[in-house]
Design a protein around this motif. Structure first.
Motif, PDB file in Angstrom:
ATOM      1  N   GLY A   1       3.297   9.897   1.414  1.00  0.00           N
ATOM      2  CA  GLY A   1       2.991   9.741  -0.006  1.00  0.00           C
ATOM      3  C   GLY A   1       1.737  10.488  -0.399  1.00  0.00           C
ATOM      4  N   GLU A   2       0.706  10.405   0.536  1.00  0.00           N
ATOM      5  CA  GLU A   2      -0.536  11.129   0.237  1.00  0.00           C
ATOM      6  C   GLU A   2      -0.292  12.627   0.222  1.00  0.00           C
ATOM      7  N   LYS A   3       0.545  13.107   1.140  1.00  0.00           N
ATOM      8  CA  LYS A   3       0.844  14.534   1.202  1.00  0.00           C
ATOM      9  C   LYS A   3       1.560  14.999  -0.076  1.00  0.00           C
ATOM     10  N   GLU A   4       2.487  14.182  -0.536  1.00  0.00           N
ATOM     11  CA  GLU A   4       3.197  14.542  -1.795  1.00  0.00           C
ATOM     12  C   GLU A   4       2.224  14.587  -2.971  1.00  0.00           C
ATOM     13  N   LEU A   5       1.294  13.634  -2.980  1.00  0.00           N
ATOM     14  CA  LEU A   5       0.297  13.631  -4.051  1.00  0.00           C
ATOM     15  C   LEU A   5      -0.554  14.885  -3.982  1.00  0.00           C
ATOM     16  N   ASN A   6      -0.989  15.269  -2.759  1.00  0.00           N
ATOM     17  CA  ASN A   6      -1.810  16.468  -2.612  1.00  0.00           C
ATOM     18  C   ASN A   6      -1.027  17.733  -3.012  1.00  0.00           C
ATOM     19  N   ALA A   7       0.261  17.743  -2.647  1.00  0.00           N
ATOM     20  CA  ALA A   7       1.077  18.905  -3.051  1.00  0.00           C
ATOM     21  C   ALA A   7       1.174  19.001  -4.573  1.00  0.00           C
ATOM     22  N   LEU A   8       1.370  17.865  -5.220  1.00  0.00           N
ATOM     23  CA  LEU A   8       1.440  17.860  -6.694  1.00  0.00           C
ATOM     24  C   LEU A   8       0.122  18.314  -7.287  1.00  0.00           C
ATOM     25  N   LEU A   9      -0.995  17.834  -6.686  1.00  0.00           N
ATOM     26  CA  LEU A   9      -2.295  18.271  -7.178  1.00  0.00           C
ATOM     27  C   LEU A   9      -2.481  19.771  -7.006  1.00  0.00           C
ATOM     28  N   MET A  10      -2.008  20.306  -5.864  1.00  0.00           N
ATOM     29  CA  MET A  10      -2.128  21.744  -5.627  1.00  0.00           C
ATOM     30  C   MET A  10      -1.347  22.539  -6.680  1.00  0.00           C
ATOM     31  N   GLN A  11      -0.177  22.050  -6.993  1.00  0.00           N
ATOM     32  CA  GLN A  11       0.605  22.732  -8.030  1.00  0.00           C
ATOM     33  C   GLN A  11      -0.140  22.721  -9.375  1.00  0.00           C
ATOM     34  N   ARG A  12      -0.684  21.559  -9.668  1.00  0.00           N
ATOM     35  CA  ARG A  12      -1.427  21.461 -10.930  1.00  0.00           C
ATOM     36  C   ARG A  12      -2.630  22.407 -10.930  1.00  0.00           C
ATOM     37  N   TYR A  13      -3.344  22.503  -9.841  1.00  0.00           N
ATOM     38  CA  TYR A  13      -4.508  23.375  -9.794  1.00  0.00           C
ATOM     39  C   TYR A  13      -4.106  24.836  -9.937  1.00  0.00           C
TER      40      TYR A  13
ATOM     41  N   LEU B   1       2.725   6.167   4.445  1.00  0.00           N
ATOM     42  CA  LEU B   1       1.546   6.307   3.582  1.00  0.00           C
ATOM     43  C   LEU B   1       1.072   7.748   3.562  1.00  0.00           C
ATOM     44  N   HIS B   2       1.006   8.387   4.783  1.00  0.00           N
ATOM     45  CA  HIS B   2       0.574   9.776   4.830  1.00  0.00           C
ATOM     46  C   HIS B   2       1.549  10.707   4.104  1.00  0.00           C
TER      47      HIS B   2
ATOM     48  N   LEU C   1       0.823  -1.209   0.000  1.00  0.00           N
ATOM     49  CA  LEU C   1       0.000   0.000   0.000  1.00  0.00           C
ATOM     50  C   LEU C   1       0.858   1.261   0.000  1.00  0.00           C
ATOM     51  N   CYS C   2       1.922   1.257   0.812  1.00  0.00           N
ATOM     52  CA  CYS C   2       2.813   2.433   0.835  1.00  0.00           C
ATOM     53  C   CYS C   2       3.506   2.649  -0.520  1.00  0.00           C
ATOM     54  N   ALA C   3       3.987   1.556  -1.142  1.00  0.00           N
ATOM     55  CA  ALA C   3       4.673   1.681  -2.449  1.00  0.00           C
ATOM     56  C   ALA C   3       3.705   2.198  -3.497  1.00  0.00           C
ATOM     57  N   ALA C   4       2.452   1.731  -3.444  1.00  0.00           N
ATOM     58  CA  ALA C   4       1.467   2.198  -4.428  1.00  0.00           C
ATOM     59  C   ALA C   4       1.196   3.678  -4.247  1.00  0.00           C
ATOM     60  N   MET C   5       1.089   4.150  -2.921  1.00  0.00           N
ATOM     61  CA  MET C   5       0.832   5.574  -2.672  1.00  0.00           C
ATOM     62  C   MET C   5       1.999   6.429  -3.159  1.00  0.00           C
TER      63      MET C   5
ATOM     64  N   ARG D   1      -8.737   4.854  -2.174  1.00  0.00           N
ATOM     65  CA  ARG D   1      -8.878   3.406  -1.985  1.00  0.00           C
ATOM     66  C   ARG D   1      -7.707   2.862  -1.172  1.00  0.00           C
ATOM     67  N   LEU D   2      -6.475   3.297  -1.508  1.00  0.00           N
ATOM     68  CA  LEU D   2      -5.294   2.837  -0.763  1.00  0.00           C
ATOM     69  C   LEU D   2      -5.392   3.242   0.708  1.00  0.00           C
ATOM     70  N   LYS D   3      -5.849   4.465   0.947  1.00  0.00           N
ATOM     71  CA  LYS D   3      -5.956   4.935   2.341  1.00  0.00           C
ATOM     72  C   LYS D   3      -7.003   4.139   3.100  1.00  0.00           C
ATOM     73  N   ALA D   4      -8.105   3.798   2.471  1.00  0.00           N
ATOM     74  CA  ALA D   4      -9.176   3.017   3.121  1.00  0.00           C
ATOM     75  C   ALA D   4      -8.677   1.612   3.442  1.00  0.00           C
ATOM     76  N   GLU D   5      -7.946   0.995   2.521  1.00  0.00           N
ATOM     77  CA  GLU D   5      -7.418  -0.351   2.766  1.00  0.00           C
ATOM     78  C   GLU D   5      -6.425  -0.337   3.929  1.00  0.00           C
TER      79      GLU D   5
END
Length: 486
Positions: free
Chosen positions: A67-79, A64-65, A17-21, A39-43
């Motif tokens: 990885g999620e934070k990095e994803l959110n940061a990337l999304l913020m940059q994109r937005y 895991l958190h 789960l961590c590697a996928a995140m 889904r990864l966070k729920a599992e």
């Protein structure tokens, strides 16, 4: 009771789960991976509940958190980048609307030039993406308003353009008919100006409908080419003829300029007449005609000025000669003393008369008439002088007469003279006179008698030894003969 260690299966699941995140945080399209992250966070939360929050899951939870934070940061940059792009597109679309409005403010003469730019602006509008939602309605209304205004204006413009093209087709057809009617004309200058006027009018007309424009242009150009090609051929031939005429006229000028007025003036006049005839027979030399004409006339003026000067010189010489002859004639006609020397000088002067040229013009004619009259007077004076000499010789012979003469010869010579100048009244012929006349062929005809013949008759008569009576008859006949010859 909770186990002291996580099962290998739980550890493997948490690692996966961590590697996928972490992989999602590096995905090129992070927006599309948000459901997978949830889904990864729920599992992982389910895995924690199954293992009652085992302490060994804590590092995996942190990982895991992260990885999620990095994803959110990337999304913020994109937005944020998307928002900036939308504002940029808004600015560009505002510029497009502004340029469309500026172009719309121009008059109808600028529409044709504006059409390519309108196409570019329209294509650019649809290449741009979304704008901020709060500006969408405002921008859409502004663009639709100017777009509809342009559509209405362009529809009217193209309707007017189509009508103008149909009118241009009619007018160009009329121009073609006029050009085809003149294409075989040989009035080159006038027709050329008319063709140029037609071409200017053609250029001022708009294009005909596209399917007819090329055909009309080919017909019009064909008529123009036919006339101008024929005109060019005619002028080419004319230039060739003019070149020949230039050569002929230059030859006349060169020949004229090479003439020497001091040599053979009489022949020079004939040469000038021939040159003038040849000059008239030369063709048109085109633009060189005036220069060559001036050159030829200058040559003629030079020659004729020299000839006039020569004529004046000849007339002066004739006048001087006539004065000398007049003085000698007056001396010879006076019959005082011995005029033989005056006659000899007159003979020499009369002999020089043939050296004078026949000068044309009224002065020349009067001079020639005067010279002829002087020659007549000279012949008369010379005749009278000869007559006096012959009569004197006869009188001297009479004083010293002898009877030893040749009577037959004397009668023959006397008969020849009296035949030319018979005595007045009826003539009595003796038999001896008649026989002498027959032997002398009756003295010949009057046309064969000359002053020289009279001198010869007198000399031969004196040589024959005539008697006194014969001398008297011969003397009388001789004077009648001189008088008859003038």
């Amino acid at each position: 009771m909770r186990e002291d260690h996580l099962s290998p299966a739980a550890v493997e699941c948490a690692e996966a789960l961590c590697a996928a995140m972490e992989a999602l945080s590096r995905h090129p399209q992070p927006e599309s991976q948000r459901p997978e992250a949830s889904r990864l966070k729920a599992e992982f939360e389910q895995l924690k509940s199954e293992n009652a929050g085992h302490p060994e899951l804590k590092p995996y939870d942190v990982r895991l958190h992260r990885g999620e934070k990095e994803l959110n940061a990337l999304l913020m940059q994109r937005y944020e980048a998307r928002d900036l792009e939308r504002w940029e597109h808004y600015t560009l679309k505002c510029d497009i609307c502004r340029e469309l409005e500026t172009l719309f403010a121009g008059d109808d003469s600028t529409i044709r030039k504006a059409l390519p730019r309108l196409k570019v602006l329209h294509a650019h509008w649809y290449r741009l993406h979304a704008v901020p939602k709060e500006k969408l309605a405002e921008l859409k209304a502004r663009y639709e308003a100017i777009d509809q205004a342009w559509r209405r204006r362009l529809n009217l413009y193209f309707e007017q353009l189509e009508a103008a093209r149909r009118d241009a087709e009619v007018r160009k057809t009329a121009l073609i008919e006029a050009a085809e009617a003149m294409q075989d004309s040989t009035d080159w200058n006038v027709t050329a100006e008319q063709f140029k006027a037609l071409q200017q009018e053609w250029k001022s007309l708009p294009g005909a409908p596209q399917e007819r424009e090329r055909e009309l242009f080919q017909r019009f150009r064909s008529a123009c080419d036919r006339f101008f090609n024929a005109r060019n051929d005619w002028f080419k031939e004319r230039r060739s003829v003019a070149a020949e005429a230039v050569g002929a006229r230059e030859a006349c000028c060169n020949e004229l300029e090479a003439l020497d007025p001091a040599r053979n003036p009489e022949g020079l006049r004939r040469t000038l007449e021939d040159l003038r005839r040849r000059w008239r027979e030369c063709g048109n030399a085109g633009r060189h005609t005036e220069v060559l004409q001036q050159r030829f006339h200058a040559g003629l003026d030079r020659i004729y000025d020299a000839l006039r000067a020569h004529t004046r010189e000849q007339l002066t010489m004739r006048d001087e000669w006539a004065q000398r002859v007049e003085q000698l004639l007056l001396l010879a006609e006076s019959e005082v003393g011995d005029v033989s020397e005056a006659l000899q000088q007159l003979s020499r002067e009369i002999g020089t008369m043939r050296h004078f040229e026949r000068v044309p013009g009224p002065d020349g004619i009067r001079a020639e008439q005067r010279e002829d009259a002087l020659a007549v007077r000279y012949r008369a004076a010379a005749g009278r002088s000869r007559m006096r000499q012959n009569v004197s010789a006869l009188n001297q012979a009479k004083l010293g007469e002898s009877s030893t003469g040749d009577a037959k010869r004397c009668r023959r010579l006397l008969s020849e003279l009296e035949r030319f100048a018979p005595p007045e009244g009826e003539q009595q012929w003796s038999a001896l006179d008649l026989q002498a006349a027959i032997e002398a062929n009756f003295g010949g005809s009057a046309e064969t008698m000359t002053l020289a013949r009279l001198d010869a008759l007198a000399a031969e008569f004196l040589d024959a030894g005539p008697g006194a009576e014969e001398i008297d008859r011969f003397n009388a006949a001789l004077q009648r003969a001189y008088k008859k010859l003038g």
